[in-house]
Design an enzyme around this catalytic site. Structure first.
Site, PDB file in Angstrom:
ATOM      1  N   LYS A  78      57.305  29.663   9.860  1.00 12.93           N
ATOM      2  CA  LYS A  78      56.157  30.036  10.683  1.00 12.93           C
ATOM      3  C   LYS A  78      54.961  29.151  10.377  1.00 12.93           C
ATOM      4  CE  LYS A  78      53.458  34.104  12.016  1.00 12.93           C
ATOM      5  NZ  LYS A  78      53.225  35.556  11.757  1.00 12.93           N
ATOM      6  N   LYS A 185      53.600  16.769  20.705  1.00 13.96           N
ATOM      7  CA  LYS A 185      54.294  18.036  20.983  1.00 13.96           C
ATOM      8  C   LYS A 185      53.337  19.058  21.571  1.00 13.96           C
ATOM      9  CE  LYS A 185      57.781  20.930  20.846  1.00 13.96           C
ATOM     10  NZ  LYS A 185      57.274  22.280  20.905  1.00 13.96           N
ATOM     11  N   GLU A 192      54.096  21.901  29.818  1.00 15.25           N
ATOM     12  CA  GLU A 192      55.107  22.903  30.148  1.00 15.25           C
ATOM     13  C   GLU A 192      54.456  24.206  30.628  1.00 15.25           C
ATOM     14  OE1 GLU A 192      59.440  23.326  28.265  1.00 15.25           O
ATOM     15  OE2 GLU A 192      57.846  23.961  26.919  1.00 15.25           O
ATOM     16  N   TYR A 193      53.303  24.564  30.025  1.00 14.57           N
ATOM     17  CA  TYR A 193      52.559  25.730  30.516  1.00 14.57           C
ATOM     18  C   TYR A 193      52.256  25.560  32.001  1.00 14.57           C
ATOM     19  CZ  TYR A 193      51.164  27.983  26.039  1.00 14.57           C
ATOM     20  OH  TYR A 193      51.126  28.655  24.845  1.00 14.57           O
TER      21      TYR A 193
END
Length: 297
Positions: A78, A185, A192-193
């Protein structure tokens, strides 16, 4: 424990980490494994240990000792404090010239800070974007590594061995120094959003504006996927719209909660664009739409 036999290691064996470890093993790499809770390591070995060459470890010290020099470890945990904790543990056990690779969705400014701190200790730190989700991690991701030229010489052949292939070329290249890999990235995710927002609005126009049923809309997306709009997102939209809910028999899209979450990369893209006076209106509207969906259900 096998001393110095693995040419690459993976720390963090949740879905992404375990799939990436398996991908590495499928392509001839000997993969050292470490997870904070050893049960996950045992599970991977029990279910997939026969798929390639793995070297499991119970401790960070065992894990580092099982790596051949220059020791190279990919972290998939994470983002935030957990990543910093693992970096610290690895750096304490490693030696100058060794390489720590962060394959998570870390903020590029955090990567710049970490790279500077790790470089001061004589180690290499590489922020590497990994695109393709869990399936991509297993079958071929797109990879965006930053870091030094020296680290790329070691990492390059390994990453090329597992990357997706498009037009005959592996989907990986050395992006640049410091936080360049995670910066790319971040922007990739921001784009992509916007793609997903366009897909959602197209669906909404057809469903509410034209009164089309999900199956009919699926056919439209499938046809679009045979044109210049061909993409993974268009393809899976068609597939999702064809699914039925087992319990109710209704279209699956009608029983899914209309509430979109986000992990931060789209927001970071917009914040960075604002600081550079660069317009990214489509991405910004997509971020705002996700925020709205999480508040009004």
């Amino acid at each position: 424990m096998a001393e110095g036999t693995a040419n690459i290691g993976v720390v963090g064996l949740a879905a992404m980490g375990s799939n990436l470890a398996r991908n590495l093993a499928h392509h001839g790499n000997t993969v050292a494994l470490y997870n904070r809770h050893y049960e996950r390591t045992e599970k991977l070995m029990a279910e997939h240990g026969d798929e390639g060459s793995f070297v499991p470890s119970r401790t960070v010290e065992e894990f580092v000792a099982s790596l051949a020099r220059p020791r190279t470890a990919i972290i998939l945990v994470k983002a935030g404090a957990p990543t910093d904790a693992v970096i610290g543990e690895l750096a304490d056990a490693m030696e100058p010239g060794d390489i720590i690779v962060d394959g998570g969705n870390s903020y590029f400014k955090d990567t710049i800070r970490r790279e500077k701190e790790i470089r001061a200790r004589g180690l290499h730190y590489v922020g590497c974007g990994v695109s393709g989700g869990e399936e991509g991690a297993l079958n071929g991701p797109s990879l965006m590594p930053g870091g030094t030229d020296e680290s790329w010489r070691t990492l390059g052949p390994i990453l090329k061995s597992i990357a997706a292939v498009a037009e005959g070329e592996p989907c990986v290249t050395h992006i640049g120094k410091d936080g360049a890999g995670h910066f790319v990235k971040m922007v990739h995710n921001g784009i992509e959003y916007a793609d997903m927002q366009l897909i959602a609005e197209s669906y909404d126009l057809m469903r509410r504006g034209l009164g089309m049923e999900p199956g009919e809309i699926a056919d439209v997306f499938a046809q679009w996927n045979t044109t210049e709009l061909n993409s993974y997102l268009i393809e899976i939209t068609a597939e999702v719209l064809r699914q039925k809910d087992d319990k109710t028999g209704k279209p699956l899209v009608d029983v899914i909660v209309d509430h979109a979450g986000m992990k931060g990369t789209g927001t970071w893209t917009v914040q960075t664009a604002l600081s550079l006076a660069t317009p990214v209106t489509g991405i910004a509207e997509a971020v705002f739409a996700r925020g709205l969906s999480s508040r009004y259900r």
